[in-house]
Scaffold this motif. Structure first.
Motif, PDB file in Angstrom:
ATOM      1  N   LEU A 138       2.003   7.478 -10.867  1.00  0.00           N
ATOM      2  CA  LEU A 138       3.543   7.373 -11.278  1.00  0.00           C
ATOM      3  C   LEU A 138       3.840   6.184 -10.388  1.00  0.00           C
ATOM      4  O   LEU A 138       4.225   5.855 -10.737  1.00  0.00           O
ATOM      5  CB  LEU A 138       3.372   8.858 -10.428  1.00  0.00           C
ATOM      6  CG  LEU A 138       5.089   9.084 -10.807  1.00  0.00           C
ATOM      7  CD1 LEU A 138       5.875   8.430 -12.261  1.00  0.00           C
ATOM      8  CD2 LEU A 138       5.957   9.720 -10.492  1.00  0.00           C
ATOM      9  N   ALA A 139       2.948   6.372  -9.046  1.00  0.00           N
ATOM     10  CA  ALA A 139       3.740   5.143  -8.349  1.00  0.00           C
ATOM     11  C   ALA A 139       3.115   4.331  -8.761  1.00  0.00           C
ATOM     12  O   ALA A 139       3.446   3.031  -8.660  1.00  0.00           O
ATOM     13  CB  ALA A 139       3.333   5.122  -6.984  1.00  0.00           C
ATOM     14  N   SER A 140       1.669   3.671  -9.567  1.00  0.00           N
ATOM     15  CA  SER A 140       1.345   2.940 -10.336  1.00  0.00           C
ATOM     16  C   SER A 140       1.703   2.681 -11.551  1.00  0.00           C
ATOM     17  O   SER A 140       2.189   1.274 -11.924  1.00  0.00           O
ATOM     18  CB  SER A 140       0.188   2.809 -10.427  1.00  0.00           C
ATOM     19  OG  SER A 140      -0.588   3.137  -9.201  1.00  0.00           O
ATOM     20  N   LEU A 141       2.515   3.204 -11.912  1.00  0.00           N
ATOM     21  CA  LEU A 141       3.155   3.396 -13.277  1.00  0.00           C
ATOM     22  C   LEU A 141       4.045   2.586 -13.396  1.00  0.00           C
ATOM     23  O   LEU A 141       4.949   1.980 -13.471  1.00  0.00           O
ATOM     24  CB  LEU A 141       3.169   4.672 -14.547  1.00  0.00           C
ATOM     25  CG  LEU A 141       1.643   4.781 -14.585  1.00  0.00           C
ATOM     26  CD1 LEU A 141       2.612   6.432 -15.432  1.00  0.00           C
ATOM     27  CD2 LEU A 141       1.275   3.581 -15.971  1.00  0.00           C
ATOM     28  N   ILE A 171       0.793  -1.168  -0.150  1.00  0.00           N
ATOM     29  CA  ILE A 171       0.214   0.005  -0.263  1.00  0.00           C
ATOM     30  C   ILE A 171       0.705   1.300   0.320  1.00  0.00           C
ATOM     31  O   ILE A 171       1.786   1.436   1.440  1.00  0.00           O
ATOM     32  CB  ILE A 171      -0.650   0.075   1.660  1.00  0.00           C
ATOM     33  CG1 ILE A 171      -1.737  -1.114   1.294  1.00  0.00           C
ATOM     34  CG2 ILE A 171      -1.875   1.301   1.643  1.00  0.00           C
ATOM     35  CD1 ILE A 171      -2.848  -1.658   2.680  1.00  0.00           C
ATOM     36  N   VAL A 172       0.947   2.192  -1.289  1.00  0.00           N
ATOM     37  CA  VAL A 172       1.384   3.304  -1.314  1.00  0.00           C
ATOM     38  C   VAL A 172       0.730   4.318  -0.725  1.00  0.00           C
ATOM     39  O   VAL A 172      -0.415   4.946  -1.214  1.00  0.00           O
ATOM     40  CB  VAL A 172       1.874   3.980  -2.751  1.00  0.00           C
ATOM     41  CG1 VAL A 172       2.497   4.597  -2.600  1.00  0.00           C
ATOM     42  CG2 VAL A 172       3.054   2.387  -3.027  1.00  0.00           C
ATOM     43  N   GLY A 173       0.698   5.368   0.916  1.00  0.00           N
ATOM     44  CA  GLY A 173       0.454   6.439   0.950  1.00  0.00           C
ATOM     45  C   GLY A 173      -0.417   5.794   2.300  1.00  0.00           C
ATOM     46  O   GLY A 173      -1.353   4.593   2.462  1.00  0.00           O
ATOM     47  N   ASP A 215       8.942   6.943  -0.323  1.00  0.00           N
ATOM     48  CA  ASP A 215       8.789   7.429  -1.091  1.00  0.00           C
ATOM     49  C   ASP A 215       7.584   7.042  -2.810  1.00  0.00           C
ATOM     50  O   ASP A 215       8.810   5.996  -2.952  1.00  0.00           O
ATOM     51  CB  ASP A 215       8.523   8.978  -2.097  1.00  0.00           C
ATOM     52  CG  ASP A 215       8.245   9.588  -2.611  1.00  0.00           C
ATOM     53  OD1 ASP A 215       7.336   8.729  -3.438  1.00  0.00           O
ATOM     54  OD2 ASP A 215       8.737  10.946  -3.441  1.00  0.00           O
ATOM     55  N   GLY A 216       6.839   6.217  -2.442  1.00  0.00           N
ATOM     56  CA  GLY A 216       6.209   5.578  -3.383  1.00  0.00           C
ATOM     57  C   GLY A 216       6.601   5.600  -4.707  1.00  0.00           C
ATOM     58  O   GLY A 216       6.464   4.830  -5.446  1.00  0.00           O
ATOM     59  N   THR A 217       7.048   7.626  -4.858  1.00  0.00           N
ATOM     60  CA  THR A 217       7.224   7.207  -6.384  1.00  0.00           C
ATOM     61  C   THR A 217       8.832   7.216  -6.675  1.00  0.00           C
ATOM     62  O   THR A 217       9.693   7.472  -8.530  1.00  0.00           O
ATOM     63  CB  THR A 217       7.030   9.203  -6.655  1.00  0.00           C
ATOM     64  OG1 THR A 217       7.343   9.662  -6.459  1.00  0.00           O
ATOM     65  CG2 THR A 217       5.334   8.986  -7.022  1.00  0.00           C
ATOM     66  N   ASP A 218       9.614   6.592  -6.085  1.00  0.00           N
ATOM     67  CA  ASP A 218      11.211   6.211  -5.825  1.00  0.00           C
ATOM     68  C   ASP A 218      10.877   4.698  -6.215  1.00  0.00           C
ATOM     69  O   ASP A 218      10.970   3.949  -5.898  1.00  0.00           O
ATOM     70  CB  ASP A 218      11.573   6.849  -4.621  1.00  0.00           C
ATOM     71  CG  ASP A 218      12.867   6.412  -5.330  1.00  0.00           C
ATOM     72  OD1 ASP A 218      13.731   6.319  -5.322  1.00  0.00           O
ATOM     73  OD2 ASP A 218      14.381   7.528  -4.053  1.00  0.00           O
ATOM     74  N   LYS A 219      11.088   5.170  -7.508  1.00  0.00           N
ATOM     75  CA  LYS A 219      11.644   4.028  -8.228  1.00  0.00           C
ATOM     76  C   LYS A 219      12.355   2.601  -7.442  1.00  0.00           C
ATOM     77  O   LYS A 219      13.070   1.953  -7.099  1.00  0.00           O
ATOM     78  CB  LYS A 219      12.711   3.644  -9.544  1.00  0.00           C
ATOM     79  CG  LYS A 219      12.369   2.543 -10.887  1.00  0.00           C
ATOM     80  CD  LYS A 219      12.618   2.838 -12.117  1.00  0.00           C
ATOM     81  CE  LYS A 219      12.456   1.478 -13.357  1.00  0.00           C
ATOM     82  NZ  LYS A 219      12.820   1.952 -13.741  1.00  0.00           N
ATOM     83  N   ASP A 220      13.913   3.352  -7.211  1.00  0.00           N
ATOM     84  CA  ASP A 220      14.967   2.839  -6.155  1.00  0.00           C
ATOM     85  C   ASP A 220      14.513   2.031  -5.014  1.00  0.00           C
ATOM     86  O   ASP A 220      14.657   0.957  -4.658  1.00  0.00           O
ATOM     87  CB  ASP A 220      16.017   3.811  -5.641  1.00  0.00           C
ATOM     88  CG  ASP A 220      16.586   4.201  -6.599  1.00  0.00           C
ATOM     89  OD1 ASP A 220      17.013   3.284  -8.001  1.00  0.00           O
ATOM     90  OD2 ASP A 220      17.458   4.986  -6.572  1.00  0.00           O
ATOM     91  N   ILE A 221      13.617   2.507  -4.257  1.00  0.00           N
ATOM     92  CA  ILE A 221      12.457   2.062  -3.029  1.00  0.00           C
ATOM     93  C   ILE A 221      11.921   1.204  -3.558  1.00  0.00           C
ATOM     94  O   ILE A 221      12.327   0.008  -2.616  1.00  0.00           O
ATOM     95  CB  ILE A 221      12.442   3.648  -2.432  1.00  0.00           C
ATOM     96  CG1 ILE A 221      12.589   4.243  -2.037  1.00  0.00           C
ATOM     97  CG2 ILE A 221      11.029   2.336  -1.491  1.00  0.00           C
ATOM     98  CD1 ILE A 221      12.463   5.329  -0.550  1.00  0.00           C
TER      99      ILE A 221
END
Length: 452
Positions: free
Chosen positions: A312-315, A235-237, A282-288
């Protein structure tokens, strides 16, 4: 029917647009002239600038002559105050309020008794229920339940590799012989089709299937093969929705990770969740996302307060290899765009709130109502003795074009009807109607054949 709506935000906007399209008299109150201007540019309704919690403003809006009062601002306090004055000025009016504060929700029975508040709507809880249901129904993109869960309306995407693509509906019975169901609607691009047996299912269609609960899993195996269950999710958020969703999924024995970028919020979540692994980032951080090996998960669910972050996070999750993402979207204008870029599972708190409101503005004994693509509505109603729908074969019913009977619940028996079946008094009837035909369906529910 006259309806007063307090709040011209997303919920108020969609309610007003839906009701105005059915030629109902709608008055919308808001303190913000900009949102009222946006509403007037798009919808033919009356607007009134002012506070919905002011008794004088409510009088100006014609509260004493209204049938339904909706308080749907972003402020619980404003909504409750507005309903209080609505009750004092027009005691007989049907009142509905949008409330998000859990402390207030604990007093729902008192509010119902003292203010005669018909319904309290919590969009966040509705979204949690929707996501939990989707996770429990692998293969479904959309899911609605009727008749206390005995009847399901399933939305399923038809992929290019699906064996049922390019099949005429009249030929489906040759391929699916062990389950009774009805193809209720086909969404093709921006068009909604109420199909006949001559229509064909195509790759890229979103189709809606009505069936009995016990047959849903089997039906989804035919229409959405190779869809595994969802056991490990991120879950992001960690806001109200993310927190409540984590609690719900823990009870479903789902392995949950929850990611939020606010340190204080993460501490709160870690203290109040039992089995969920809380991560700060951050859910939009690809590294994480790669660090947490999200490609091995069954699903990523993005429910932050920012639509851009959720998209963005989903994509990003899909680009890493996650098979399924559920994305929270508030603005309905974004939904077709988001689906066009490959995000199939969309949930919207505001549209969930609209669905909760719809049943209260329907004529006839309507128990529940769910909007489909803002172009049609699935309704569950009790067939009244005097209804024009009672006592004759379905094929002979005075139904308008764009309306269809999906299921009948008679006692404990679910009937997937043919044209020869007859609706009896007190049957629960699940119907699908396009926006243009809803008024005629409402009339057929409430008057005799001679009065139509």
């Amino acid at each position: 029917m006259k309806i007063i709506i307090v709040g011209a935000g997303e919920v108020g906007f969609h309610c007003a647009r839906r009701l105005a399209s059915e030629n109902k008299e709608v008055v919308v109150i808001d303190r913000n002239p900009k949102v009222l201007g946006r509403l007037q540019d798009a919808v033919d309704v009356q607007v009134l600038e002012g506070s919905g919690s002011s008794p004088e403003v409510l009088k100006q809006a014609g509260i004493t002559g209204a049938d339904i009062f909706l308080a749907v601002t972003d402020s619980d306090e404003t909504n409750l105050t507005a309903c209080t004055f609505a009750h004092l000025l027009a005691p007989g009016i049907t009142k509905l309020a949008r409330i998000r504060n859990q402390d207030v929700l604990c007093y729902q029975d008192i509010l119902s008794r003292e203010l005669h508040l018909g319904t309290i709507i919590n969009p966040e809880l509705e979204v949690v229920k929707t996501i939990s249901s989707l996770l429990g129904t692998p293969g479904a993109t959309d899911l609605s339940e009727f008749a206390d869960g005995r009847i399901k309306l399933l939305g399923v995407w038809i992929g290019g590799d699906n064996d049922l693509a390019d099949t005429r509906l009249m030929d489906l019975r040759k391929k699916i012989v062990d389950v009774r169901f009805i193809v209720a609607a086909i969404i093709r691009g921006n068009d909604l089709i109420i199909p006949t047996g001559m229509d064909t299912i195509r790759s890229g269609d979103l189709i809606y299937l009505a069936c009995e609960d016990k047959d849903a899993a089997s039906l989804l195996k035919d229409f959405a093969p190779a869809r595994a269950g969802w056991h490990d999710v991120l879950i992001v958020g960690g806001g109200n929705i993310g927190f409540k969703l984590a609690i719900a999924l823990e009870k479903m024995s789902v392995n949950v990770k929850l990611l939020d970028k606010d340190n204080d919020r993460c501490e709160f979540l870690a203290e109040h969740l039992d089995k969920t692994v809380v991560l700060c980032g951050d859910g939009t951080d690809k590294d994480i996302l790669e660090e947490e090996n999200v490609s091995s998960l069954d699903a990523v669910i993005t429910v932050t307060g920012s639509e851009e972050t959720n998209i963005l996070a989903s994509l990003l999750a899909k680009s890493i290899g996650v098979n399924k993402c559920i994305t929270r979207i508030n603005k309905s204008e974004y939904i077709p765009l988001v689906r066009a870029i490959g995000l199939e599972h969309i949930v919207s708190p505001r549209l969930s709130a609209v669905n909760s409101l719809l049943k209260h503005v329907r004529k006839g004994n309507v128990i529940s109502s769910v909007a489909i693509k803002d172009e049609a509505e699935a309704m569950e109603a009790i067939a009244e003795d005097r209804s024009a729908l009672v006592g004759r074969p379905i094929k002979d019913l005075p139904f308008p074009r764009g309306a269809i009977v999906l299921c009948i619940m008679r006692g404990d028996t679910v009937i997937i009807p043919t044209g020869e079946d007859i609706i009896n008094p007190r049957d629960r009837v699940i119907l699908l109607a396009t926006r243009e035909s809803i008024a005629k369906v409402e009339k057929a529910l409430t008057v005799t054949l001679e009065q139509l």
